[in-house]
Design an enzyme around this catalytic site. Structure first.
Site, PDB file in Angstrom:
ATOM      1  N   SER A  63       0.796  -1.239   0.000  1.00 14.09           N
ATOM      2  CA  SER A  63       0.000   0.000   0.000  1.00 14.09           C
ATOM      3  C   SER A  63       0.820   1.277   0.000  1.00 14.09           C
ATOM      4  O   SER A  63       0.253   2.355  -0.196  1.00 14.09           O
ATOM      5  CB  SER A  63      -0.899   0.032   1.228  1.00 14.09           C
ATOM      6  OG  SER A  63      -2.037  -0.702   0.970  1.00 14.09           O
ATOM      7  N   LYS A  66       0.359   3.311  -2.968  1.00 14.89           N
ATOM      8  CA  LYS A  66      -0.875   4.091  -3.164  1.00 14.89           C
ATOM      9  C   LYS A  66      -0.596   5.597  -3.133  1.00 14.89           C
ATOM     10  O   LYS A  66      -1.328   6.376  -3.721  1.00 14.89           O
ATOM     11  CB  LYS A  66      -1.904   3.728  -2.084  1.00 14.89           C
ATOM     12  CG  LYS A  66      -2.456   2.313  -2.250  1.00 14.89           C
ATOM     13  CD  LYS A  66      -3.343   1.913  -1.084  1.00 14.89           C
ATOM     14  CE  LYS A  66      -3.834   0.473  -1.265  1.00 14.89           C
ATOM     15  NZ  LYS A  66      -4.500  -0.039  -0.067  1.00 14.89           N
ATOM     16  N   TYR A 188      -4.814  -2.412  -9.974  1.00 14.59           N
ATOM     17  CA  TYR A 188      -4.571  -2.218  -8.532  1.00 14.59           C
ATOM     18  C   TYR A 188      -3.589  -3.267  -7.996  1.00 14.59           C
ATOM     19  O   TYR A 188      -2.683  -2.943  -7.219  1.00 14.59           O
ATOM     20  CB  TYR A 188      -5.920  -2.288  -7.798  1.00 14.59           C
ATOM     21  CG  TYR A 188      -5.786  -2.325  -6.294  1.00 14.59           C
ATOM     22  CD1 TYR A 188      -5.560  -1.162  -5.561  1.00 14.59           C
ATOM     23  CD2 TYR A 188      -5.869  -3.535  -5.594  1.00 14.59           C
ATOM     24  CE1 TYR A 188      -5.426  -1.199  -4.184  1.00 14.59           C
ATOM     25  CE2 TYR A 188      -5.734  -3.581  -4.213  1.00 14.59           C
ATOM     26  CZ  TYR A 188      -5.501  -2.416  -3.510  1.00 14.59           C
ATOM     27  OH  TYR A 188      -5.355  -2.463  -2.152  1.00 14.59           O
ATOM     28  N   TYR A 240      -4.223   3.217   8.386  1.00 17.28           N
ATOM     29  CA  TYR A 240      -5.555   2.619   8.615  1.00 17.28           C
ATOM     30  C   TYR A 240      -6.132   3.116   9.933  1.00 17.28           C
ATOM     31  O   TYR A 240      -6.120   4.319  10.181  1.00 17.28           O
ATOM     32  CB  TYR A 240      -5.472   1.077   8.592  1.00 17.28           C
ATOM     33  CG  TYR A 240      -4.504   0.538   7.583  1.00 17.28           C
ATOM     34  CD1 TYR A 240      -4.708   0.794   6.223  1.00 17.28           C
ATOM     35  CD2 TYR A 240      -3.386  -0.188   7.949  1.00 17.28           C
ATOM     36  CE1 TYR A 240      -3.819   0.311   5.277  1.00 17.28           C
ATOM     37  CE2 TYR A 240      -2.491  -0.674   7.001  1.00 17.28           C
ATOM     38  CZ  TYR A 240      -2.714  -0.409   5.672  1.00 17.28           C
ATOM     39  OH  TYR A 240      -1.836  -0.866   4.746  1.00 17.28           O
ATOM     40  N   VAL A 258       1.269  -3.795   3.918  1.00 17.91           N
ATOM     41  CA  VAL A 258       1.210  -5.083   4.611  1.00 17.91           C
ATOM     42  C   VAL A 258       2.442  -5.967   4.333  1.00 17.91           C
ATOM     43  O   VAL A 258       2.559  -7.045   4.901  1.00 17.91           O
ATOM     44  CB  VAL A 258      -0.101  -5.864   4.328  1.00 17.91           C
ATOM     45  CG1 VAL A 258      -1.298  -5.157   4.926  1.00 17.91           C
ATOM     46  CG2 VAL A 258      -0.289  -6.120   2.842  1.00 17.91           C
TER      47      VAL A 258
END
Ligand code: GLU
Length: 304
Positions: A63, A66, A188, A240, A258
Site C-alpha cells: 500500500s 498508493k 490495482y 488505517y 502489509v
C-alpha cells in the site's frame, strides 16, 4: 551522533523487546519472506544517506505505492479528484466495506483500498496503457529504471482478492467506477506488487520532503501546495485505524504496507524507510513503528 549510530543503538534496544506480530498471510505469496529481516534507510533533501541492516533487500511495498498512484492522479485531475474520494481518516481497517456503503460509494480517503481502487480507475480512464504509464511515473520519481512489478505477488493477490472485488463492485453500483471492474482490480494488484529496497523507497519519497521536487534530478513532480496536501493525507490516513497512534508516537506523515514497510517524511529534511515484515493487529509493521517512535524521540524532532 550520526544517524547510522542512532539506528544501531535503537535496533539493539529493540532486540530486548518481545518479537511480536505476524507476517501477512492473506496474500499467500507474502508469507514467503524471512520474518527476521530488518532494514532502514534515510535520505536527506541534500542527498546524504544513512543505512542500517537489510536496507538493500527488495520487498513488496504494497500500500505504500498508493501514495505514488495518488500523486499521479492528482497531477491529472487537480482538485476535481476530491469529488470521487475524500480526505478524512477512516478509523477502520484498510478493506472495510461497511463504511463504504455508509458513504454511498465515496471512499473516505485515497490510501485505504476503496480509495486506491478509485484512483486506479482514474488512471485507467486517462491512459491507453496505464500499467506502463504508472511504471514510467514511478521510475521518474525514484530516478531508478530498475523499479518493477512482481508478477508472483500480483497473481497471488488476484487469487485471493475477494474483498477488493467486493469493494470495487460496491463502488461501481454507486457509479463511482468508470471502467471494467476486472481491469481496475488488475491494475490495482500490479500497483501493490511493486518491489523496492529501503534505500530505493527512501529515495523515491524524497519529493514529498522537498516541496514536490526530486532533489537528485531537480524534476518537479508536483507543486508545493500539492506536496503539502499529500503529506497531510499521509499524516491523517497513512496507517488505517492506527493513524492517530502513529501520529501520536512518531509525529511524522507516513504510509505503511502489509509487506512490513513504512515510509515516513520529515518535510524539508528527510525521508526514512523502515522494513520489518511482522505486522501488529492493525496491519502495520510492529518493529517499524517502534523504531520510528524511538528515532524521532532520540532526535527530539518531528513536525510538531
Ligand atoms: N494489496 C493489499 C490489499 O489490497 C494492500 C494492503 C495494504 O498494504 O494495506 O489487500
Amino acid at each position: 551522533m550520526k544517524y547510522s549510530d542512532i539506528f544501531s543503538q535503537i535496533y539493539f534496544d529493540l532486540e530486548n523487546r518481545p518479537d511480536l506480530g505476524q507476517v501477512a498471510s492473506y496474500i499467500p505469496e507474502l508469507k514467503n519472506v524471512d520474518p527476521a529481516m530488518f532494514g532502514v534507510h534515510l535520505t536527506t533533501v541534500d542527498n546524504c544517506e544513512y543505512s542500517f541492516g537489510d536496507s538493500e533487500v527488495k520487498f513488496s511495498i504494497q500500500s505504500i505505492a498508493k501514495v505514488l498512484s495518488l500523486t499521479m492522479a492528482y497531477t491529472l485531475e487537480g482538485e476535481n479528484l476530491w469529488k470521487r474520494v475524500g480526505v478524512e481518516p477512516s478509523g477502520t481497517s484498510f478493506n472495510s466495506l461497511v463504511q463504504l456503503e455508509h458513504n454511498k460509494g465515496i471512499p473516505r480517503n485515497p490510501l485505504i483500498n476503496g480509495g486506491a481502487l478509485v484512483i486506479a480507475d482514474v488512471l485507467i480512464s486517462h491512459f491507453e496503457n496505464p500499467k506502463q504509464e504508472l511504471l514510467n511515473f514511478i521510475r521518474l520519481v525514484s530516478n531508478n529504471e530498475s523499479i518493477d512489478f512482481c508478477e508472483r505477488i500480483q497473481a497471488s493477490e488476484k487469487e485471493t482478492g475477494f474483498c477488493n472485488a467486493a469493494l470495487v463492485n460496491l463502488m461501481k453500483s454507486y457509479g463511482n467506477i468508470e471502467n471494467d471492474v476486472e481491469e481496475v482490480l488488475d491494475f490495482y494488484y500490479n500497483l501493490c506488487s511493486i518491489e523496492m529496497t529501503c534505500k530505493e523507497l527512501s529515495r523515491t519519497f524524497l519529493y514529498l520532503a522537498n516541496n514536490g521536487i526530486v532533489p537528485a534530478t531537480q524534476q518537479e513532480i508536483i507543486c508545493p501546495s500539492m506536496s503539502k496536501r499529500i503529506n497531510a493525507i499521509m499524516q491523517l490516513c497513512g496507517f488505517y485505524d492506527e493513524a492517530g497512534e502513529f501520529s501520536f508516537k512518531v509525529g511524522l506523515p507516513g504510509k505503511s504496507g502489509v509487506g512490513g514497510g513504512i515510509i515516513a517524511i520529515h518535510p524539508h529534511k528527510y525521508s526514512i524507510a523502515v522494513w520489518s515484515p511482522k505486522l501488529n493487529l492493525k496491519g502495520n509493521s510492529n518493529k517499524g513503528i517502534w523504531f520510528l517512535e524511538s528515532f524521532t524521540s532520540a532526535l527530539e524532532t518531528s513536525i510538531f
